[in-house]
Each structure stands twice: as C-alpha cells, then as structure tokens.
Design a protein around this motif. Structure first.
Motif, PDB file in Angstrom:
ATOM      1  N   ASP A 140      29.523  42.365  36.689  1.00 45.42           N
ATOM      2  CA  ASP A 140      31.198  42.865  37.939  1.00 45.42           C
ATOM      3  C   ASP A 140      32.071  41.881  37.485  1.00 45.42           C
ATOM      4  N   THR A 141      31.921  40.250  36.716  1.00 48.77           N
ATOM      5  CA  THR A 141      32.999  39.414  36.298  1.00 48.77           C
ATOM      6  C   THR A 141      33.019  40.078  35.075  1.00 48.77           C
ATOM      7  N   ALA A 142      32.410  40.863  34.362  1.00 50.66           N
ATOM      8  CA  ALA A 142      32.727  41.083  32.926  1.00 50.66           C
ATOM      9  C   ALA A 142      34.237  42.965  33.287  1.00 50.66           C
ATOM     10  N   MET A 143      33.531  43.491  34.806  1.00 49.87           N
ATOM     11  CA  MET A 143      34.500  44.756  34.937  1.00 49.87           C
ATOM     12  C   MET A 143      35.695  44.102  35.643  1.00 49.87           C
TER      13      MET A 143
ATOM     14  N   ALA B 170      41.148  43.369  34.536  1.00 46.45           N
ATOM     15  CA  ALA B 170      42.059  42.878  34.566  1.00 46.45           C
ATOM     16  C   ALA B 170      43.538  42.551  33.040  1.00 46.45           C
ATOM     17  N   ALA B 171      42.501  43.569  32.587  1.00 44.32           N
ATOM     18  CA  ALA B 171      42.812  43.517  30.271  1.00 44.32           C
ATOM     19  C   ALA B 171      43.455  44.603  30.533  1.00 44.32           C
ATOM     20  N   LEU B 172      43.064  46.202  30.973  1.00 46.77           N
ATOM     21  CA  LEU B 172      43.538  46.954  30.957  1.00 46.77           C
ATOM     22  C   LEU B 172      45.450  47.931  31.012  1.00 46.77           C
ATOM     23  N   PRO B 173      45.961  46.125  31.623  1.00 49.10           N
ATOM     24  CA  PRO B 173      47.501  46.423  31.667  1.00 49.10           C
ATOM     25  C   PRO B 173      47.931  46.108  30.119  1.00 49.10           C
ATOM     26  N   PHE B 174      47.011  44.572  29.622  1.00 48.07           N
ATOM     27  CA  PHE B 174      47.700  44.771  28.050  1.00 48.07           C
ATOM     28  C   PHE B 174      47.130  45.748  27.169  1.00 48.07           C
ATOM     29  N   LYS B 175      46.642  46.893  27.317  1.00 51.15           N
ATOM     30  CA  LYS B 175      45.189  47.355  26.852  1.00 51.15           C
ATOM     31  C   LYS B 175      46.011  47.815  25.516  1.00 51.15           C
ATOM     32  N   GLN B 176      47.768  48.004  25.490  1.00 50.67           N
ATOM     33  CA  GLN B 176      48.386  48.405  23.959  1.00 50.67           C
ATOM     34  C   GLN B 176      48.094  47.641  22.698  1.00 50.67           C
ATOM     35  N   HIS B 177      47.483  45.689  23.128  1.00 47.67           N
ATOM     36  CA  HIS B 177      47.383  44.559  22.380  1.00 47.67           C
ATOM     37  C   HIS B 177      45.651  44.409  22.162  1.00 47.67           C
ATOM     38  N   LEU B 178      45.111  45.898  22.639  1.00 44.92           N
ATOM     39  CA  LEU B 178      43.659  45.416  22.348  1.00 44.92           C
ATOM     40  C   LEU B 178      43.238  46.679  22.037  1.00 44.92           C
TER      41      LEU B 178
ATOM     42  N   GLY C 203      39.501  47.507  21.126  1.00 37.24           N
ATOM     43  CA  GLY C 203      37.777  48.040  21.486  1.00 37.24           C
ATOM     44  C   GLY C 203      37.449  46.735  22.161  1.00 37.24           C
ATOM     45  N   VAL C 204      36.323  47.101  22.687  1.00 35.03           N
ATOM     46  CA  VAL C 204      35.264  45.843  23.326  1.00 35.03           C
ATOM     47  C   VAL C 204      34.032  45.951  23.094  1.00 35.03           C
ATOM     48  N   GLY C 205      33.463  45.141  22.888  1.00 27.87           N
ATOM     49  CA  GLY C 205      32.635  44.425  22.411  1.00 27.87           C
ATOM     50  C   GLY C 205      31.162  43.428  23.499  1.00 27.87           C
ATOM     51  N   LEU C 206      30.536  43.418  22.525  1.00 32.20           N
ATOM     52  CA  LEU C 206      29.140  42.735  23.867  1.00 32.20           C
ATOM     53  C   LEU C 206      28.754  41.502  23.024  1.00 32.20           C
TER      54      LEU C 206
ATOM     55  N   HIS D 284      31.044  49.832  31.635  1.00 32.92           N
ATOM     56  CA  HIS D 284      32.298  49.062  31.331  1.00 32.92           C
ATOM     57  C   HIS D 284      32.159  49.300  29.502  1.00 32.92           C
ATOM     58  N   PHE D 285      31.543  50.185  29.235  1.00 33.03           N
ATOM     59  CA  PHE D 285      31.675  51.183  28.053  1.00 33.03           C
ATOM     60  C   PHE D 285      33.034  51.827  28.180  1.00 33.03           C
ATOM     61  N   ALA D 286      32.220  52.894  29.391  1.00 36.28           N
ATOM     62  CA  ALA D 286      32.520  53.705  29.470  1.00 36.28           C
ATOM     63  C   ALA D 286      34.384  54.205  30.008  1.00 36.28           C
ATOM     64  N   LYS D 287      34.301  53.126  30.736  1.00 35.92           N
ATOM     65  CA  LYS D 287      36.191  53.539  31.332  1.00 35.92           C
ATOM     66  C   LYS D 287      36.883  52.434  29.777  1.00 35.92           C
ATOM     67  N   ALA D 288      36.275  51.651  29.404  1.00 30.70           N
ATOM     68  CA  ALA D 288      36.862  51.108  27.964  1.00 30.70           C
ATOM     69  C   ALA D 288      37.553  52.057  26.985  1.00 30.70           C
ATOM     70  N   ARG D 289      36.628  53.405  27.002  1.00 29.85           N
ATOM     71  CA  ARG D 289      36.263  54.756  26.250  1.00 29.85           C
ATOM     72  C   ARG D 289      37.450  55.483  26.630  1.00 29.85           C
ATOM     73  N   ALA D 290      38.022  55.575  28.191  1.00 29.95           N
ATOM     74  CA  ALA D 290      37.763  56.915  29.114  1.00 29.95           C
ATOM     75  C   ALA D 290      39.874  55.642  28.840  1.00 29.95           C
ATOM     76  N   ASN D 291      39.719  54.623  28.550  1.00 29.33           N
ATOM     77  CA  ASN D 291      41.325  54.045  28.376  1.00 29.33           C
ATOM     78  C   ASN D 291      41.862  53.936  26.605  1.00 29.33           C
ATOM     79  N   GLY D 292      40.652  55.134  26.286  1.00 27.40           N
ATOM     80  CA  GLY D 292      41.302  54.806  24.793  1.00 27.40           C
ATOM     81  C   GLY D 292      40.948  53.517  23.572  1.00 27.40           C
ATOM     82  N   LEU D 293      39.572  53.425  24.165  1.00 29.99           N
ATOM     83  CA  LEU D 293      39.681  51.677  23.325  1.00 29.99           C
ATOM     84  C   LEU D 293      37.807  52.447  22.796  1.00 29.99           C
ATOM     85  N   HIS D 294      37.446  51.440  21.064  1.00 29.92           N
ATOM     86  CA  HIS D 294      36.405  51.477  20.959  1.00 29.92           C
ATOM     87  C   HIS D 294      35.357  50.878  20.863  1.00 29.92           C
TER      88      HIS D 294
END
Ligand code: ADE
Ligand code: ZN
Length: 373
Positions: free
Chosen positions: A179-182, A187-195, A197-200, A215-225
């Motif tokens: 849940d801390t990762a989520m 917290a990062a999604l408002p700045f997603k234009q500066h990201l 992708g996500v990693g592990l 987490h990966f599914a949400k990141a992808r839904a927001n256009g992140l690799h």
C-alpha cells in the motif's frame, strides 16, 4: 589437515568473504586494446539501469549533510567509502538506503541528478532512463513534488547545457508494504508527464513481482511503461522471471541473468523481443562464493538475448560508471567491437521514445560506427 592449518585456511576464506566484490586489483582498461578503449569512450551510449540514489557519491553525501545540518557517522570520505562492504543484495541495500538519508530538499535531488547526468554525458551517454525510489524519500517526509521536480529541473538543464536527453522511472521498493507503493504511485500521478515508466527494485526475497500486479496495471492505464528487477541468483528467480514476462508482460527486465538456465524462458523472451538491462558489476557481487563472477553478459549474448549494459549503483561500486563497466565487460566477457556495437544498438532500440526520436539517436550511432577507426 592439521588443526592449525585448517584454522588458517578458514580464516583466509572468511577474510576473502568480507572483501567487497567490487574491489578490483586491475584498472578497468588494463589489458584492453587501446583502440578498443578509444572506441568505447567515443561510442554513443544509453543507460537504462541506473538508480539515481546509487550515484550519490560520498563527497556529495558530505556536502548535502552539511547543507541540511545532519551529522554523518564517518570521519571523512575515505572512511565512508571503506564502509561500503557488502556481499549480497540485503547487505548492499542496507548501505544504499542509509546513504540516501541526506536527500531532503528539491535542490538535493537536482544536484544528485545533474551530477549523474554530467558524468554520463562526459562518457558519451546521449540518452538515459533513470530510476528513483520515492517511497524511501516519502518516509522521511520529503514531498513527491520536491523529488520529481528537482530531478526534472536537472534533466532539463542537462539536456540544454550538456546535450544529454533523459527520462525518469519510478521504482516501487518491493520489500515495503504494497500500500505504500500504491500511495507513492498516487502521489506521483499528478506529475506523470515527467515520468516514462515504473519499475520494481529492492529485496526480491519474499516479494515476487505479482505483489505489484495492481500497481503495474494502474501505471499502464496512465500511459507508463513497466519494468522489473529480477536480480541474479535470487530465491525463485526463474519463477519470478516467468511471472514478469508471461503474467505481468513487463516491457523490460532489469538484470534477469538466470534466464539462461531455462531454454523455455529464453524462447519466450526472444519471441517477445525482450530487452534486458544487465549490470555486470552488480551481478558479479551477488554471485557469492565464486572467486570469478559468472559471466552473465556472455551467457546472455550467447543465448541470443537482447542485452543492454548499465552501471546500476556506481557510487557504491568503486565509482565505475558506464565506460569502466564496459571495459571490465570486455575483459570478463571477451566482448568484441561487434558485440559492443550490438549492445549499443540494443540500447537505442530499447528506448521508451517515439520512433522518430529513436531513429535520430540510432543515426548518431551509425555515423559513429561508420567513422570509427
Ligand atoms: N536498488 C538499487 N540497486 C538495486 C539492485 N541492483 N537490485 C535491487 N534493488 C536495487
Ligand atoms: Zn538495479
């Protein structure tokens, strides 16, 4: 064997085990053909597996600690560096997380990222995608905005002043609660234009990739690799590589060297056109009990996998950045000029960039290869 002799041998083994594996007797270019050294230095390069916090040099730690009014438990830079003694992933991570505690302000993240980008640019890295570990900074009360915007400002300045292009990958610290990762992602999604992708990253034991499926599914839904560490020689490594490749369909794998033990997984990775960000320095560290690190790079190339090479956490690995890492790979993995050109090409092809931008970078590589003597 006599008792005394046996004790001496055991003491010798214990001393050897305590030595950090990144300590090298030889300089990186020792024994490498000078023409190949020059070729590597001039080669246009990418880097996709570099943790910004792992580029935090001891000198900068002292400077930031002073600026932020913190005391460090080391007399000087030499004493701090001498404390970088680790023999496996958890013992490395303890030192790495402790070191990043000096990062508190937006300007600290700027300075960290700008220093890495300057070093990388000086070694002809022309494009890089860099990791950062925001959960660790949030824990200390640092705002996500300070972390991302400090790095973003450095990226912009470095591109304008040094000509190095870069993007940013937010890593989930896998051994912290999911849940801390989520919360970090939210917290990062408002700045997603500066990201990009996500990693592990962090300690894989007991924290398999499926823990982060949502987490990966949400990141992808927001256009992140999506990418994921599969560090070498971890418990359940083949199971985790399979999960990352097949179930989570990651876009890249970080490390992943054990895949060569499974012809089936190698086949799947090849069918997917999967790229691997291999860090021979770190993989060597993890392969405990061996006087010579097993040759991860050569074994993956021989299996026909798409290898890229990176420096991982250079500040903790004798300050060896990409050129030094490549030079050591030449010696250790018997890399030829053609191997190095292929690895560089893989790097540009693996970029998370629009096709036209990728083609422009590949043209720079081709121009260099055509002119290199
Ligand atoms: N954090 C920094 N470097 C790492 C690595 N190579 N593996 C896992 N976590 C890390
Ligand atoms: Zn890593």
């Amino acid at each position: 064997m006599s008792m005394i002799k046996r004790r001496t041998v055991l003491a010798g083994l214990a001393a050897a085990a305590a030595m950090p594996r990144w300590v090298h007797a030889a300089a990186p270019a020792d024994g490498v053909d000078p023409a190949l050294v020059k070729f590597i230095e001039g080669l246009p390069k990418t880097e996709y597996h570099v943790h910004l916090e792992g580029t935090l040099e001891a000198e900068m730690k002292f400077a930031l600690a002073k600026r932020n009014g913190l005391n460090l438990p080391f007399a000087d830079v030499a004493a701090m560096k001498a404390s970088y003694q680790y023999h496996d992933l958890p013992s490395f991570l303890a030192i790495y997380y402790d070191g990043m505690k000096v990062l508190l302000k937006e300007q600290d993240f700027y300075d960290l990222a700008y220093a890495y980008l300057g070093k990388a640019a000086s070694q002809n890295v022309i494009y890089t995608e860099m990791f950062f570990d925001p959960q660790e900074h949030l824990k200390r009360g640092v705002a996500m905005e300070a972390v991302i915007m400090g790095i973003t400002r450095a990226r912009r300045d470095a591109e304008a002043k040094l000509g190095i292009r870069s993007q940013l990958i937010l890593c989930f610290v896998r051994d912290l609660p999911a849940d801390t990762a989520m919360a970090a992602l939210d917290a990062a999604l408002p700045f997603k234009q500066h990201l990009v992708g996500v990693g592990l990253d962090s300690d894989e034991a007991g924290h398999p990739p499926e823990k982060f499926a949502a987490h990966f599914a949400k990141a992808r839904a927001n256009g992140l690799h999506v990418t994921a560490h599969c560090d070498v020689d971890q418990v359940d490594t083949l199971k985790n590589i399979r999960t990352a490749l097949v179930d989570l369909e990651v876009d890249r794998i970080d490390h992943g060297g054990n895949i060569v033990q499974s012809p089936e997984l190698v086949q799947i990775a090849k069918q997917q056109g999967m790229y691997f960000t291999v860090c021979p320095t770190f993989s060597g560290t993890l392969r405990r009990g061996l006087t010579q690190p097993v040759d991860v790079v050569r074994s993956m190339l021989d299996a026909g996998l798409k290898v890229t090479i990176s420096s991982d956490d250079p500040a903790y690995m004798a300050s060896e950045y990409i050129n030094e890492v490549l030079l050591r790979a030449v010696t250790r993995s018997n890399l030829t000029r053609a191997d190095l050109a292929g690895i560089a090409r893989n790097g540009f092809e693996a970029a998370w960039l629009p096709a036209a931008d990728k083609a422009a970078l590949i043209a720079k590589l081709d121009a260099y290869l055509a002119s290199a003597v």
